[in-house]
Design a protein around this motif. Structure first.
Motif, PDB file in Angstrom:
ATOM      1  N   MET A  58      -1.341  -0.847 -11.024  1.00 46.61           N
ATOM      2  CA  MET A  58      -0.111  -1.922 -10.547  1.00 46.61           C
ATOM      3  C   MET A  58       0.576  -2.546 -11.727  1.00 46.61           C
ATOM      4  N   TYR A  59       0.433  -2.220 -13.071  1.00 49.08           N
ATOM      5  CA  TYR A  59       0.870  -2.576 -14.251  1.00 49.08           C
ATOM      6  C   TYR A  59       2.006  -1.633 -14.529  1.00 49.08           C
ATOM      7  N   SER A  60       1.841  -0.557 -13.986  1.00 51.32           N
ATOM      8  CA  SER A  60       3.030   0.528 -14.175  1.00 51.32           C
ATOM      9  C   SER A  60       4.306   0.409 -13.413  1.00 51.32           C
ATOM     10  N   MET A  61       5.436   0.988 -14.011  1.00 54.07           N
ATOM     11  CA  MET A  61       6.628   0.599 -13.082  1.00 54.07           C
ATOM     12  C   MET A  61       6.769   1.962 -12.293  1.00 54.07           C
ATOM     13  N   SER A  62       6.139   1.877 -11.067  1.00 50.71           N
ATOM     14  CA  SER A  62       5.958   2.644 -10.037  1.00 50.71           C
ATOM     15  C   SER A  62       6.314   2.424  -8.516  1.00 50.71           C
ATOM     16  N   ALA A  63       6.460   3.234  -7.577  1.00 50.28           N
ATOM     17  CA  ALA A  63       6.803   2.848  -6.357  1.00 50.28           C
ATOM     18  C   ALA A  63       6.404   3.807  -5.557  1.00 50.28           C
ATOM     19  N   ALA A  64       6.461   3.438  -3.921  1.00 53.14           N
ATOM     20  CA  ALA A  64       6.106   4.481  -2.984  1.00 53.14           C
ATOM     21  C   ALA A  64       7.546   4.455  -2.136  1.00 53.14           C
ATOM     22  N   ASN A  65       7.603   5.675  -1.709  1.00 51.13           N
ATOM     23  CA  ASN A  65       8.777   5.893  -0.648  1.00 51.13           C
ATOM     24  C   ASN A  65       8.315   6.867   0.478  1.00 51.13           C
ATOM     25  N   LYS A  66       8.850   6.674   1.594  1.00 54.26           N
ATOM     26  CA  LYS A  66       8.678   7.703   2.491  1.00 54.26           C
ATOM     27  C   LYS A  66       8.820   9.260   2.641  1.00 54.26           C
TER      28      LYS A  66
ATOM     29  N   ASN B  34      10.852  -0.337 -18.455  1.00 53.99           N
ATOM     30  CA  ASN B  34      11.026   0.733 -17.460  1.00 53.99           C
ATOM     31  C   ASN B  34      10.433   2.029 -17.424  1.00 53.99           C
ATOM     32  N   ALA B  35      10.370   2.635 -16.312  1.00 52.74           N
ATOM     33  CA  ALA B  35      10.070   4.185 -16.536  1.00 52.74           C
ATOM     34  C   ALA B  35      11.023   4.947 -17.059  1.00 52.74           C
ATOM     35  N   HIS B  36      10.676   5.940 -17.554  1.00 46.48           N
ATOM     36  CA  HIS B  36      11.911   6.892 -18.441  1.00 46.48           C
ATOM     37  C   HIS B  36      11.880   8.040 -17.652  1.00 46.48           C
ATOM     38  N   PRO B  37      13.191   8.174 -16.900  1.00 40.05           N
ATOM     39  CA  PRO B  37      13.224   9.702 -16.222  1.00 40.05           C
ATOM     40  C   PRO B  37      13.276  10.726 -17.187  1.00 40.05           C
ATOM     41  N   HIS B  38      12.694  11.742 -16.758  1.00 39.05           N
ATOM     42  CA  HIS B  38      12.649  12.925 -17.443  1.00 39.05           C
ATOM     43  C   HIS B  38      12.219  14.019 -16.415  1.00 39.05           C
TER      44      HIS B  38
ATOM     45  N   VAL C  82      15.537  -2.438 -12.319  1.00 35.23           N
ATOM     46  CA  VAL C  82      14.374  -1.884 -12.944  1.00 35.23           C
ATOM     47  C   VAL C  82      14.508  -0.473 -12.414  1.00 35.23           C
ATOM     48  N   ILE C  83      13.744   0.459 -13.291  1.00 36.55           N
ATOM     49  CA  ILE C  83      13.697   2.054 -13.034  1.00 36.55           C
ATOM     50  C   ILE C  83      12.287   2.092 -12.815  1.00 36.55           C
ATOM     51  N   VAL C  84      11.989   2.829 -11.599  1.00 35.44           N
ATOM     52  CA  VAL C  84      10.707   3.250 -11.430  1.00 35.44           C
ATOM     53  C   VAL C  84      10.417   4.793 -10.999  1.00 35.44           C
ATOM     54  N   ARG C  85       9.118   4.935 -11.148  1.00 38.88           N
ATOM     55  CA  ARG C  85       8.720   6.465 -10.939  1.00 38.88           C
ATOM     56  C   ARG C  85       8.049   6.322  -9.553  1.00 38.88           C
ATOM     57  N   VAL C  86       8.686   7.121  -8.588  1.00 35.41           N
ATOM     58  CA  VAL C  86       8.021   7.392  -7.181  1.00 35.41           C
ATOM     59  C   VAL C  86       6.737   8.241  -7.110  1.00 35.41           C
ATOM     60  N   ASN C  87       5.646   7.567  -6.904  1.00 36.36           N
ATOM     61  CA  ASN C  87       4.503   8.536  -7.134  1.00 36.36           C
ATOM     62  C   ASN C  87       3.412   8.265  -5.631  1.00 36.36           C
ATOM     63  N   ASP C  88       4.060   7.866  -4.900  1.00 36.49           N
ATOM     64  CA  ASP C  88       3.338   7.368  -3.630  1.00 36.49           C
ATOM     65  C   ASP C  88       4.168   7.077  -2.247  1.00 36.49           C
TER      66      ASP C  88
ATOM     67  N   ALA D  47       4.101  -4.748 -11.272  1.00 37.52           N
ATOM     68  CA  ALA D  47       4.940  -5.035 -12.448  1.00 37.52           C
ATOM     69  C   ALA D  47       6.477  -4.916 -12.172  1.00 37.52           C
ATOM     70  N   ALA D  48       6.552  -3.736 -11.244  1.00 45.99           N
ATOM     71  CA  ALA D  48       8.324  -3.722 -10.845  1.00 45.99           C
ATOM     72  C   ALA D  48       8.889  -5.034 -10.229  1.00 45.99           C
ATOM     73  N   ALA D  49       7.786  -5.339  -9.147  1.00 48.78           N
ATOM     74  CA  ALA D  49       8.198  -6.654  -8.387  1.00 48.78           C
ATOM     75  C   ALA D  49       8.236  -8.021  -9.271  1.00 48.78           C
ATOM     76  N   TYR D  50       7.299  -7.913 -10.531  1.00 54.46           N
ATOM     77  CA  TYR D  50       7.660  -9.041 -11.255  1.00 54.46           C
ATOM     78  C   TYR D  50       8.956  -8.905 -11.853  1.00 54.46           C
ATOM     79  N   LYS D  51       9.242  -7.890 -12.412  1.00 57.12           N
ATOM     80  CA  LYS D  51      10.632  -7.447 -13.436  1.00 57.12           C
ATOM     81  C   LYS D  51      11.712  -8.079 -12.369  1.00 57.12           C
ATOM     82  N   LEU D  52      11.697  -7.696 -11.109  1.00 59.31           N
ATOM     83  CA  LEU D  52      12.689  -8.098 -10.214  1.00 59.31           C
ATOM     84  C   LEU D  52      12.733  -9.405  -9.704  1.00 59.31           C
ATOM     85  N   GLY D  53      11.591 -10.167  -9.966  1.00 60.66           N
ATOM     86  CA  GLY D  53      11.679 -11.602  -9.529  1.00 60.66           C
ATOM     87  C   GLY D  53      11.319 -11.763  -7.941  1.00 60.66           C
ATOM     88  N   MET D  54      10.461 -10.899  -7.538  1.00 63.43           N
ATOM     89  CA  MET D  54      10.503 -10.878  -6.095  1.00 63.43           C
ATOM     90  C   MET D  54       8.866 -11.035  -5.697  1.00 63.43           C
ATOM     91  N   LEU D  55       7.827 -11.559  -6.497  1.00 60.40           N
ATOM     92  CA  LEU D  55       6.520 -11.964  -6.070  1.00 60.40           C
ATOM     93  C   LEU D  55       6.207 -12.802  -5.227  1.00 60.40           C
TER      94      LEU D  55
END
Length: 272
Positions: free
Chosen positions: A104-112, A46-50, A131-137, A152-160
């Motif tokens: 795409m192998y990082s634990m990241s995400a996009a949000n509006k 998972n991404a590590h929040p800081h 999962v825990i992801v870092r929003v950067n997009d 990567a995050a989608a793989y971990k969530l079983g939604m590919l």
């Protein structure tokens, strides 16, 4: 003089065409896709929040396809249920909205709307995987979707396979006080409540302990601080600990320039 002028005109034209070509590389794929030879996804954490400063790019209100979007500023609490999607090979290696390179192998995400970067917990309501992801997009620009996840995050969530799934998204506030573990340190039941964060750079993960130890010895011979951590039947080879994320980032960059192309940073909370 005429020859020189013609030379520079041709040279400038070639440069311009090369620039246009690199810009359009992203769109050569009409549809997104899976990677053909993905790494071992079981080793990705998972991404590590800081706490980190907001990115210089991607934090202004913006418009896409005539639709105006507002960036939420100073937000501390956010929870929403909606549809998630994922994006992969088509965008891999291209810039995200905050100027970083999409991996795409990082634990990241996009949000509006969330500030960049932000950290969120995403739970797949179909199977309760989280999962825990870092929003950067920015995205997904689809009216019924609330988050776009990395491969990567989608793989971990079983939604590919499904492509989309219903999720719960919860904002994580890294500045909130952390829970401090309390444990006896002597026979008089004195308590230890000192907690620190250390940063590591994970290089590889092995099933074989001997191979992990061999790699560790080679790195130690070169002067690198290393540890091998056992977790889930894997031997995880890491550099560190480093006292700051900046030092860990420098080590990660050095490792990626060599044989450890998928090196990434891990934050570990330690209680003494």
């Amino acid at each position: 003089m005429l020859i020189t002028s013609r030379f520079w005109l041709i040279f400038a034209t070639l440069i311009m065409l090369a620039g246009c070509s690199s810009t359009s590389d992203r769109y050569r794929m009409s549809h997104d896709a899976y990677p053909s030879h993905p790494p071992n996804m079981a080793t990705i954490e998972n991404a590590h929040p800081h706490v980190e400063p907001l990115s210089r790019a991607g934090n202004q209100d913006y418009s896409v396809n005539g639709q105006r979007y507002r960036v939420w500023r100073g937000i501390k609490h956010y929870q929403q249920i909606g549809m998630a999607s994922w994006y992969g090979l088509k965008f891999h290696g291209h810039r995200t909205s905050n100027g970083e390179i999409y991996d795409m192998y990082s634990m990241s995400a996009a949000n509006k709307h969330l500030p960049l970067p932000s950290y969120v917990r995403v739970t797949n309501l179909a199977n309760q995987k989280s999962v825990i992801v870092r929003v950067n997009d920015r995205g997904p620009f689809h009216s019924k979707r609330i988050i776009d996840l990395s491969y990567a995050a989608a793989y971990k969530l079983g939604m590919l396979a499904s492509g989309t799934t219903k999720v719960e998204v919860t904002l994580i506030d890294p500045s909130a006080p952390k829970k401090v573990a309390i444990a006896p340190i002597d026979n008089k039941n004195s308590l230890s409540i000192v907690q620190t964060d250390n940063f590591y750079v994970q290089l590889l993960a092995f099933k074989d302990t001997a191979t992990a130890n061999q790699q560790q010895r080679l790195l130690k011979q070169k002067g690198y601080p290393t540890v091998v951590v056992q977790a889930d039947n894997w031997q995880k080879l890491r550099l560190g600990p480093y006292s700051s994320r900046k030092l860990a980032e420098q080590a990660k960059t050095t490792m990626r320039q060599g044989q450890y192309k998928d090196a990434f940073i891990v934050t570990i909370e330690h209680t003494n």
